[in-house]
Design a protein around this motif. Structure first.
Motif, mmCIF file in Angstrom:
data_model
loop_
_atom_site.group_PDB
_atom_site.id
_atom_site.type_symbol
_atom_site.label_atom_id
_atom_site.label_comp_id
_atom_site.label_asym_id
_atom_site.label_seq_id
_atom_site.Cartn_x
_atom_site.Cartn_y
_atom_site.Cartn_z
ATOM 1 N N LEU A 115 -7.360 131.212 18.673
ATOM 2 C CA LEU A 115 -6.757 129.902 18.413
ATOM 3 C C LEU A 115 -5.921 129.422 19.592
ATOM 4 O O LEU A 115 -6.007 128.257 19.992
ATOM 5 N N LEU A 116 -5.105 130.319 20.150
ATOM 6 C CA LEU A 116 -4.141 129.879 21.161
ATOM 7 C C LEU A 116 -4.677 129.996 22.585
ATOM 8 O O LEU A 116 -4.431 129.110 23.405
ATOM 9 N N LYS A 117 -5.393 131.077 22.891
ATOM 10 C CA LYS A 117 -5.830 131.283 24.279
ATOM 11 C C LYS A 117 -7.199 130.643 24.540
ATOM 12 O O LYS A 117 -7.446 130.138 25.618
ATOM 13 N N ILE A 118 -8.097 130.736 23.568
ATOM 14 C CA ILE A 118 -9.450 130.208 23.794
ATOM 15 C C ILE A 118 -9.496 128.714 23.451
ATOM 16 O O ILE A 118 -9.921 127.905 24.265
ATOM 17 N N ALA A 119 -9.041 128.362 22.253
ATOM 18 C CA ALA A 119 -9.121 126.957 21.841
ATOM 19 C C ALA A 119 -7.912 126.147 22.307
ATOM 20 O O ALA A 119 -7.944 124.917 22.266
ATOM 21 N N GLY A 120 -6.857 126.811 22.744
ATOM 22 C CA GLY A 120 -5.686 126.076 23.232
ATOM 23 C C GLY A 120 -5.073 125.147 22.200
ATOM 24 O O GLY A 120 -4.706 124.007 22.493
ATOM 25 N N CYS A 121 -4.957 125.634 20.957
ATOM 26 C CA CYS A 121 -4.421 124.811 19.865
ATOM 27 C C CYS A 121 -2.989 124.381 20.171
ATOM 28 O O CYS A 121 -2.167 125.177 20.618
ATOM 29 N N ARG B 69 -12.286 121.568 21.275
ATOM 30 C CA ARG B 69 -12.500 122.930 21.774
ATOM 31 C C ARG B 69 -12.903 123.820 20.610
ATOM 32 O O ARG B 69 -12.225 123.864 19.594
ATOM 33 N N PHE B 70 -13.996 124.564 20.793
ATOM 34 C CA PHE B 70 -14.511 125.442 19.747
ATOM 35 C C PHE B 70 -14.351 126.891 20.221
ATOM 36 O O PHE B 70 -14.896 127.264 21.266
ATOM 37 N N ALA B 71 -13.633 127.703 19.460
ATOM 38 C CA ALA B 71 -13.556 129.142 19.735
ATOM 39 C C ALA B 71 -14.599 129.835 18.875
ATOM 40 O O ALA B 71 -14.553 129.746 17.646
ATOM 41 N N ARG C 38 -18.100 115.584 25.186
ATOM 42 C CA ARG C 38 -17.480 116.508 26.161
ATOM 43 C C ARG C 38 -16.851 117.698 25.435
ATOM 44 O O ARG C 38 -15.666 118.037 25.656
ATOM 45 N N LEU C 39 -17.620 118.325 24.543
ATOM 46 C CA LEU C 39 -17.090 119.466 23.794
ATOM 47 C C LEU C 39 -17.053 120.705 24.679
ATOM 48 O O LEU C 39 -17.820 120.837 25.625
ATOM 49 N N ARG C 40 -16.156 121.612 24.344
ATOM 50 C CA ARG C 40 -16.117 122.907 25.017
ATOM 51 C C ARG C 40 -16.267 124.017 23.989
ATOM 52 O O ARG C 40 -15.484 124.086 23.029
ATOM 53 N N PHE C 41 -17.293 124.839 24.136
ATOM 54 C CA PHE C 41 -17.519 125.998 23.262
ATOM 55 C C PHE C 41 -17.191 127.240 24.079
ATOM 56 O O PHE C 41 -17.624 127.358 25.226
ATOM 57 N N GLU C 42 -16.499 128.183 23.479
ATOM 58 C CA GLU C 42 -16.262 129.427 24.213
ATOM 59 C C GLU C 42 -16.274 130.616 23.262
ATOM 60 O O GLU C 42 -15.538 130.648 22.277
ATOM 61 N N GLY C 43 -17.152 131.562 23.556
ATOM 62 C CA GLY C 43 -17.199 132.798 22.794
ATOM 63 C C GLY C 43 -16.174 133.780 23.319
ATOM 64 O O GLY C 43 -15.826 133.754 24.498
ATOM 65 N N PHE C 44 -15.688 134.645 22.434
ATOM 66 C CA PHE C 44 -14.729 135.653 22.894
ATOM 67 C C PHE C 44 -14.832 136.898 22.036
ATOM 68 O O PHE C 44 -15.289 136.854 20.896
ATOM 69 N N ILE C 45 -14.405 138.005 22.628
ATOM 70 C CA ILE C 45 -14.369 139.312 21.969
ATOM 71 C C ILE C 45 -12.948 139.818 22.154
ATOM 72 O O ILE C 45 -12.439 139.862 23.279
ATOM 73 N N PHE D 17 -19.613 126.826 27.084
ATOM 74 C CA PHE D 17 -20.398 125.591 27.224
ATOM 75 C C PHE D 17 -19.402 124.449 27.373
ATOM 76 O O PHE D 17 -18.430 124.384 26.616
ATOM 77 N N GLU D 18 -19.674 123.548 28.285
ATOM 78 C CA GLU D 18 -18.779 122.391 28.373
ATOM 79 C C GLU D 18 -19.571 121.142 28.735
ATOM 80 O O GLU D 18 -20.294 121.112 29.733
ATOM 81 N N GLY D 19 -19.431 120.145 27.895
ATOM 82 C CA GLY D 19 -20.055 118.853 28.159
ATOM 83 C C GLY D 19 -19.160 118.017 29.056
ATOM 84 O O GLY D 19 -17.943 118.152 29.013
#
Lengths: 333, 333
Positions: free
Chosen positions: A137-143, A239-241, A268-275, B271-273
């Protein structure tokens, strides 16, 4: 010698795992060798990601081996120690779940500061699922304050923490879960709009109703139509985590992806996968924040507890049937 | 009064646009009013994104209106000026394409420093497509030396520049395009592995063969099976810049997304648009870099030029039939 029972992978599941894919066996555990610690597990964790390790394929963690004990998060108590860093009675976190007693080098154990919490909290809110929520939530999606955040599997081990951290940060939170009991849970933890996805035939329309101006953040635990709805209702620059896609872990054939991927460009969406295991550096900050939030009563949680090592396969299956609320645990002693 | 011909949208296309969706009309252009400049267009651009503006829907740019002249990038020469910032003979970039002559306020025009380039370069390599390549590859995907970069529509206006900037930055470049002439073009511009996607039934296998260690960057211009292949062959932490999805612009029904979206989690993909018009701040840096690269012979380009305003609808259709190599242009005078 101490007798310990353990759960082994008997066969690689095809589709939804069955009880018969697992077997319980007894082993004799010798006294710990030099540098080793003997631990009696109190609680073990079952987590959706474990399904991935049951396939025989290359991934970010090696596959489980047939006939060998499964592995996973567990909290236990030191019963014998030849490592001066561990004393009898210490609480430790390990990846040696799915068994009752084990020996391990001290270097593979993480000593727990109980922080006034019950031990199993370190498999949930103050453990891997809590850290996953925090990082995603905080590091990947930057909520940030003012965001509208959509959380799928919002009543699960990770989701319930994501929802509450988002509220703490000043976001509006929309959570989706299946069934009335989970929806009640979401309301208890302060979710602004709870969507029972089993009770709607048009998730996108439900989400758009809950977020008339769109969503800024999506915390992805589910995949499938949840992802498609999130894309459809995303605001520009959302932003999608990507934490997981539990709806697909048992698929026997690839399922089609979202039909609106083209919106990633225009919005202009941003998707980011994380582990979460890539983000161990965040652990001290997380434990400090989370310890404070729990102490101040700002974060609460639910857990679903089954008892005894033999219940572990069934507890694992509950994850995919949606039968757990909050963290799914097995109490071992 | 000057007579100018212009191309108007006659009907909203359904699926692949047809010639009959467009009409050419003549208008009389008066002398420019105070503060206005009269411009005679030399070249106009046709770009895939224009298809999106032919739908009547909300987007990041408003839709074209039936019966009105279309709009788009054009390079022209000032023929009359009442704005002291523009002199007769100045070259200007505008969004007033699809017409021969127009009046516009000086504030809506961008004066071109010719940099020794032909005017139409400012609709391609030194214009919007070049900036799109630069922003997407360097700012969005963060391409760096040692990366393996996969570019779809690699022989197009944007793709041909992406490939060359990536090579300049020390990347290995895999480009995909359809047909022998485009593949030859890719080899001319230094692409390491050129894939003719029309000549393979398994794009993922072809890509994996070209990138045995996987790809670090994907520059997405196409969508569909190109995206699925890129996900399948992505290395952990790969970055995807979503520039467009030309394979889907004429779809009359949603097409399924990639069936391997779940890999975004385990591979921690990003992914980023992006839309180039959000990145106008990069223009000076881009023009400086690109000017130097062209001068040093490090960037070359192809263009496909049709002649006369009446040819514009046909030139636009060529984009979707894959009949252009490099930038598709219409020469107007």
């Amino acid at each position: 010698m101490t007798t310990s029972r353990e759960v082994r992978l008997k066969s690689r599941p095809v589709g939804m795992p069955k009880d018969s894919d697992f077997e319980v066996a007894s082993v004799e555990v010798a006294a710990p060798a030099a540098g080793e610690v003997q631990v009696k597990n109190l609680y073990m964790s079952v987590d959706p990601y474990m399904r991935g390790r049951m396939y025989d394929r290359e991934s970010y963690v090696p596959p489980f081996q047939i006939g060998k004990a499964l592995e996973g998060g567990a909290v236990g108590q030191v019963v014998t120690s030849t490592d001066p860093k561990f004393q009898v009675g210490d609480l430790v976190n390990s990846m040696m779940g799915w068994r009752e007693v084990f020996n391990a080098p001290g270097s593979s154990l993480f000593k727990i500061d109980p922080m006034g919490l019950p031990p199993q909290a370190f498999l949930g809110v103050a453990g891997m699922p809590g850290l996953t929520a925090y990082v995603g939530l905080l590091k990947i999606a930057g909520c940030k304050a003012g965001d509208t955040v959509f959380v799928s599997a919002a009543s699960g081990a990770v989701g319930q923490i994501v929802c509450q951290i988002a509220k703490l940060k000043g976001a509006t939170v929309i959570g989706s879960a299946g069934g009335a009991e989970k929806i009640a849970h979401l309301k208890e933890i302060g979710v602004d709009h709870a969507i029972d996805y089993r009770a709607t035939s048009d998730l996108t329309a439900e989400l758009a109703k809950a977020a008339p101006k769109g969503i800024d953040v999506y915390f992805e635990n589910v995949g499938g139509e949840h992802l498609e709805a999130a894309i459809a209702v995303a605001r520009p620059f959302a932003r999608f985590a990507f934490c997981g896609m539990i709806s697909q872990y048992n698929d026997t054939a690839p399922s089609p992806g979202p039909s609106n991927m083209i919106m990633v460009v225009g919005k202009r969406l941003r998707f980011e996968g994380f582990i979460v295991s890539d983000h161990g550096d965040v652990l001290p900050e997380f434990l400090s924040d989370m310890g404070g939030w729990i102490k101040d009563g700002k974060i609460t949680w639910r857990e679903t507890v089954d008892e005894g090592i033999a219940a572990a396969p069934g507890a694992f299956l509950k994850l995919f049937k949606g039968e757990n609320i909050g963290k799914m645990l097995v109490k071992l002693s």
